[in-house]
Design a protein around this motif. Sequence first.
Motif, PDB file in Angstrom:
ATOM      1  N   ALA A   1      35.022  17.529  36.958  1.00 54.27           N
ATOM      2  CA  ALA A   1      35.224  17.739  35.387  1.00 54.27           C
ATOM      3  C   ALA A   1      34.542  19.160  35.121  1.00 54.27           C
ATOM      4  O   ALA A   1      34.976  20.186  34.373  1.00 54.27           O
ATOM      5  N   GLY A   2      33.079  19.237  35.652  1.00 54.28           N
ATOM      6  CA  GLY A   2      32.359  20.471  35.412  1.00 54.28           C
ATOM      7  C   GLY A   2      32.766  21.307  36.213  1.00 54.28           C
ATOM      8  O   GLY A   2      33.015  22.444  35.648  1.00 54.28           O
ATOM      9  N   ARG A   3      33.393  21.421  37.349  1.00 49.08           N
ATOM     10  CA  ARG A   3      33.992  22.412  38.373  1.00 49.08           C
ATOM     11  C   ARG A   3      35.253  23.043  37.567  1.00 49.08           C
ATOM     12  O   ARG A   3      35.341  24.152  37.512  1.00 49.08           O
ATOM     13  N   ALA A   4      36.100  22.142  37.049  1.00 52.56           N
ATOM     14  CA  ALA A   4      37.414  22.350  36.442  1.00 52.56           C
ATOM     15  C   ALA A   4      36.831  23.119  35.237  1.00 52.56           C
ATOM     16  O   ALA A   4      37.446  24.362  34.874  1.00 52.56           O
ATOM     17  N   ALA A   5      35.822  23.102  34.451  1.00 49.53           N
ATOM     18  CA  ALA A   5      35.529  23.782  33.109  1.00 49.53           C
ATOM     19  C   ALA A   5      35.094  25.229  33.690  1.00 49.53           C
ATOM     20  O   ALA A   5      35.550  26.079  32.946  1.00 49.53           O
ATOM     21  N   ILE A   6      34.262  25.241  34.477  1.00 51.05           N
ATOM     22  CA  ILE A   6      33.841  26.681  35.229  1.00 51.05           C
ATOM     23  C   ILE A   6      35.238  27.422  35.550  1.00 51.05           C
ATOM     24  O   ILE A   6      35.011  28.659  35.199  1.00 51.05           O
ATOM     25  N   ASN A   7      35.966  26.852  36.348  1.00 49.62           N
ATOM     26  CA  ASN A   7      37.060  27.620  36.985  1.00 49.62           C
ATOM     27  C   ASN A   7      37.985  27.835  35.913  1.00 49.62           C
ATOM     28  O   ASN A   7      38.679  29.140  35.892  1.00 49.62           O
ATOM     29  N   PHE A   8      38.241  27.129  34.643  1.00 55.80           N
ATOM     30  CA  PHE A   8      38.994  27.504  33.605  1.00 55.80           C
ATOM     31  C   PHE A   8      38.371  28.722  33.044  1.00 55.80           C
ATOM     32  O   PHE A   8      39.195  29.470  32.581  1.00 55.80           O
ATOM     33  N   ALA A   9      36.993  28.779  32.700  1.00 60.50           N
ATOM     34  CA  ALA A   9      36.601  30.059  32.071  1.00 60.50           C
ATOM     35  C   ALA A   9      36.773  31.172  32.911  1.00 60.50           C
ATOM     36  O   ALA A   9      36.952  32.368  32.478  1.00 60.50           O
ATOM     37  N   TRP A  10      36.695  31.077  34.411  1.00 63.02           N
ATOM     38  CA  TRP A  10      36.728  32.080  35.247  1.00 63.02           C
ATOM     39  C   TRP A  10      38.280  32.788  35.190  1.00 63.02           C
ATOM     40  O   TRP A  10      38.688  33.841  35.041  1.00 63.02           O
ATOM     41  N   LYS A  11      39.237  31.821  35.277  1.00 58.03           N
ATOM     42  CA  LYS A  11      40.649  32.186  34.927  1.00 58.03           C
ATOM     43  C   LYS A  11      40.983  32.983  33.816  1.00 58.03           C
ATOM     44  O   LYS A  11      41.800  33.687  33.804  1.00 58.03           O
ATOM     45  N   ARG A  12      40.463  32.525  32.783  1.00 52.80           N
ATOM     46  CA  ARG A  12      40.486  33.092  31.457  1.00 52.80           C
ATOM     47  C   ARG A  12      39.808  34.457  31.401  1.00 52.80           C
ATOM     48  O   ARG A  12      39.783  35.214  30.237  1.00 52.80           O
ATOM     49  N   GLY A  13      38.998  34.825  32.281  1.00 51.71           N
ATOM     50  CA  GLY A  13      38.314  36.305  32.175  1.00 51.71           C
ATOM     51  C   GLY A  13      36.990  36.154  31.359  1.00 51.71           C
ATOM     52  O   GLY A  13      36.387  37.187  31.035  1.00 51.71           O
ATOM     53  N   GLU A  14      36.458  34.802  31.144  1.00 48.67           N
ATOM     54  CA  GLU A  14      35.419  34.805  30.215  1.00 48.67           C
ATOM     55  C   GLU A  14      34.194  34.872  31.274  1.00 48.67           C
ATOM     56  O   GLU A  14      32.967  35.344  30.605  1.00 48.67           O
ATOM     57  N   ILE A  15      34.052  34.755  32.382  1.00 48.54           N
ATOM     58  CA  ILE A  15      33.020  35.030  33.396  1.00 48.54           C
ATOM     59  C   ILE A  15      33.513  35.683  34.625  1.00 48.54           C
ATOM     60  O   ILE A  15      34.589  35.484  35.100  1.00 48.54           O
ATOM     61  N   ALA A  16      32.477  36.690  35.228  1.00 49.37           N
ATOM     62  CA  ALA A  16      33.164  37.461  36.353  1.00 49.37           C
ATOM     63  C   ALA A  16      33.367  36.819  37.472  1.00 49.37           C
ATOM     64  O   ALA A  16      34.267  36.934  38.430  1.00 49.37           O
ATOM     65  N   ASN A  17      32.534  35.457  37.861  1.00 54.67           N
ATOM     66  CA  ASN A  17      32.785  34.754  39.026  1.00 54.67           C
ATOM     67  C   ASN A  17      32.505  33.414  38.789  1.00 54.67           C
ATOM     68  O   ASN A  17      31.519  33.185  37.697  1.00 54.67           O
ATOM     69  N   ALA A  18      32.719  32.440  39.573  1.00 57.51           N
ATOM     70  CA  ALA A  18      32.544  31.011  39.198  1.00 57.51           C
ATOM     71  C   ALA A  18      31.331  30.694  40.374  1.00 57.51           C
ATOM     72  O   ALA A  18      31.689  30.797  41.598  1.00 57.51           O
ATOM     73  N   PRO A  19      30.231  30.009  39.958  1.00 57.37           N
ATOM     74  CA  PRO A  19      29.377  29.403  40.942  1.00 57.37           C
ATOM     75  C   PRO A  19      29.763  28.316  41.685  1.00 57.37           C
ATOM     76  O   PRO A  19      30.618  27.781  41.430  1.00 57.37           O
ATOM     77  N   TYR A  20      29.320  28.129  42.965  1.00 59.28           N
ATOM     78  CA  TYR A  20      29.686  27.119  43.899  1.00 59.28           C
ATOM     79  C   TYR A  20      29.176  25.687  43.543  1.00 59.28           C
ATOM     80  O   TYR A  20      27.889  25.846  43.291  1.00 59.28           O
ATOM     81  N   ILE A  21      29.897  24.847  43.337  1.00 60.76           N
ATOM     82  CA  ILE A  21      29.440  23.593  42.877  1.00 60.76           C
ATOM     83  C   ILE A  21      29.457  22.568  44.098  1.00 60.76           C
ATOM     84  O   ILE A  21      30.728  22.417  44.625  1.00 60.76           O
ATOM     85  N   ILE A  22      28.322  22.249  44.579  1.00 58.34           N
ATOM     86  CA  ILE A  22      28.511  21.535  45.816  1.00 58.34           C
ATOM     87  C   ILE A  22      29.157  20.166  45.567  1.00 58.34           C
ATOM     88  O   ILE A  22      28.918  19.413  44.752  1.00 58.34           O
TER      89      ILE A  22
END
Length: 263
Positions: free
Chosen positions: A203-224
């Motif tokens: 769920a958290g990984r999906a939220a981070i990737n969602f922001a990355w796909k929308r251009g809100e962050i430059a890159n998404a950190p790796y979630i182990i």
Amino acid sequence: MEMDVPLYRRYTEANASGILGVSPATLKRIRTKGAIAYIRVSDRHVSFFGFQLLEYLLENIECPATANENTKSETTGSPSAATARCRTWFDTKTRQTCRASLGTTDFEEAKQALTDWFVANHVPKSKEPDDHPLATIIARYWQHHGQHIISAERTRISLDYWLDFYGEHTLAEITDVSLQEDFHTWLAEKGMRATTVRRALSAGRAAINFAWKRGEIANAPYIIPVTDKERKAAPPKGRPLEVEEVAKIFDTTKIQACTCSSF
């Protein structure tokens, strides 16, 4: 930009009281009465998203409408000098709450007018993970996507775990592997199986990737992910079957197959 209260930034109760122009004690009374939405961070601490503060101001502050703002009366629909709903923001330089009419006395119309103003005046820019609060990412994901999916309730519970554990951490801070491992341990200590931990992480990984796909962050950190060690540490769901028990299953299956074929 005129608005100095980002919608998805989290504020402590002390900071929120400054934005609303009330004392912390007064804000606590307002919160206790259920008059303002907030986030329960822990048993003794709460925080507020910017949009929750602005929504409270929108519901409670009115200002005189002026003719050039083409304010409509609720009863006649014509320009009127009646009080209108206002857009408000906190000026950090003057330390004052400023207001501007939204041009209507109707609450639903005012909410739409405020939304339209924000969309027109605020364009999220791509940010490096180090300066983007994780809570902002989660809030945007929930509002724009998470609450609309079939598994919304399960997703909400999983995202709450992220907010409870990481609190005010930024994305850069959660790239720390040891901190992520502590999160895994924290979830496991709540009695979660590896599959439930995996679901919470997703769920958290999906939220981070969602922001990355929308251009809100430059890159998404790796979630182990959940490790093999964590999976093996989970107690088995049952004991292994004995050979005799497996044989009984096969014998029962053969009997049922023969019975069905006789018809």
